[in-house]
Design an enzyme around this catalytic site. Structure first.
Site, PDB file in Angstrom:
ATOM      1  CE  LYS A  90      -5.048 -44.068  61.757  1.00  0.00           C
ATOM      2  NZ  LYS A  90      -3.660 -44.331  61.347  1.00  0.00           N
TER       3      LYS A  90
ATOM      4  N   GLY B 234       2.863 -57.795  48.610  1.00  0.00           N
ATOM      5  CA  GLY B 234       2.567 -56.377  48.374  1.00  0.00           C
ATOM      6  C   GLY B 234       3.800 -55.583  47.986  1.00  0.00           C
TER       7      GLY B 234
END
Ligand code: NAD
Length: 387
Positions: A105, A204
């Site tokens: 990452k 969400g």
């Protein structure tokens, strides 16, 4: 004589670094030693204000694949901490999904609204290029497809760009994997895949959540929804008769499955005593504030679907782009469909070993890495071209 010996022991990468500095490049790459991580590099370029970390956690099964997060972190320590945590998560996600990639990452300390310049993105691309394919980057929070296009000008080691063999929006694939995980959960808890009549509370309704409620509606589930976006909840109520509750309430409503599809760290000491669900199955990354919270759920009899197993649909989909034969939505769908079997196996291991489902999933990932199960045998193919 001594000089010759010295010449032979100079690392070629260090020499390249030296040559670039002499040639006037202001890109600096400094290794940071972090136990348990293969390589962590602090990347800076004062000419454009780049300040980033590229974190490679593990490449035992293949090159480290992972997004670029652009975020105004308060300081370098916070950025590094986030990058390390996310890179490690990618290793486990990739290992369990069997995509033949490792975990990495990058985090860029910048406000994506005001500090993301083409110069900064290009400098970052030059840094990625220097990893020579050990790290393959993609979009993440704060980094758009347009940004990745700019990065592509400096490196080919990117994925997720629009081109004729690209994988497109990962949302529906992540939603499908989450839905299949709910079916596996239903089978484990109630003996049948059917979600008919089951109450599912979704936190969400973004890219994943809004696709997930489609699948759930047609499967006959009762929907309870919450989102900060009023339009999104109104649409769900109008179209699917979903019950709307406030964002403060959604994690506390009595239901069969609570599905976090917005934020991380929603499973913590404050929320756990209020859960009234039988299972937690969602797409959000890093749902557990700490690993031990998975054990707290087990003790309370709440079945938790480990997030990095459930939400691997997007990864499976984008990874297909790097196959020699190119992307196929059907093959991708079929791979995501199998998340069901993986999750069922994890539930069974966890029950047998009397350990949390999170621990069982981590053990499965570690086992695969130890024995090279799912290791990539061919190099990834980059089908995109430079613009
Ligand atoms: P998104 O940004 O499209 O949607 C998130 C939604 O959550 C938005 O509608 C937002 O308004 C809402 N939200 C924010 N705070 C909230 C709150 N407190 N309560 C209720 N709703 C709130 O994101 P997404 O792509 O749908 O992803 C959802 C989650 O899944 C994220 O955690 C993401 O990291 C993870 N994930 C997504 C993918 C993917 O393919 N998109 C893949 C893996 C993991």
């Amino acid at each position: 004589m001594n000089h010759q010996i010295l010449e032979k022991t100079v690392n070629p990468k260090e020499r390249l670094e030296e040559m670039l500095q002499k040639a006037g490049s202001s890109l600096q790459m400094k290794d940071v030693s972090v136990p348990g991580y293969e390589r962590v590099v602090h990347v800076t370029d004062r000419s454009c204000g780049l300040n980033a970390f590229i974190c490679i956690h593990n490449t035992v099964l293949g090159s480290a694949l992972g997004g670029i997060r652009i975020f105004p972190y308060a300081n370098e320590q916070d950025a590094l901490k986030d990058g390390l945590r996310l890179a490690k998560g990618m290793t486990y996600k990739s290992a369990v999904a069997g995509v033949g990639f490792g975990g990495g990452k990058s985090v860029i300390i910048a406000d994506p609204k005001t500090q993301k310049t083409p110069e900064l993105l290009k400098a970052f691309g030059r840094a990625v290029e220097r990893f020579e394919g050990i790290y393959i980057c993609a979009e993440d929070v704060g980094c758009t497809t347009a940004d990745v296009r700019v990065i592509r000008q400096e490196t080919c080691y990117v994925v997720g760009l629009p081109h004729e063999k690209s994988s497109g929006d990962p949302g529906p694939f992540t939603a499908w994997g989450t839905f299949r995980s709910m079916q596996a959960t239903a089978k484990h808890l109630w003996g049948s895949d059917s979600l008919e009549g089951k109450k599912v509370a979704i936190q969400g309704l973004g890219n994943v959540g809004r696709n997930l409620i489609d699948f759930l509606f047609w499967a006959g589930a009762e929907l309870i929804v919450a989102d900060l976006d009023k339009e999104a909840v109104e649409r769900a109520a109008r179209r699917y008769g979903a019950q709307v509750v406030s964002v403060a309430e959604i994690a506390k409503v009595p239901c069969d499955i609570f599905s976090p599809c917005a934020l991380g760290a929603v499973i913590n000491d404050q929320t756990i005593p209020h859960f009234r669900c039988k299972a937690i199955v969602g797409s959000a990354n890093n749902q557990l504030l700490s690993d031990s919270h998975a054990e707290d759920l087990r003790v309370r009899g709440i079945l938790y679907a480990p997030d990095f197993v459930t939400n691997a649909g997007g990864l499976l989909n984008v990874a297909m782009e790097l196959e020699e034969q190119g992307y196929s939505s059907k093959v991708s769908r079929n791979k995501v469909t199998h998340i069901y079997d993986t999750l069922k196996a994890i539930y069974e291991i966890s029950e047998k070993n009397k350990e949390s489902t999170h621990e069982a999933a981590v053990s499965l990932a570690e086992y695969r890495m130890k024995y090279g199960i799912g290791k990539r045998l061919n190099s990834p193919t980059f089908h995109h071209t430079a613009e």
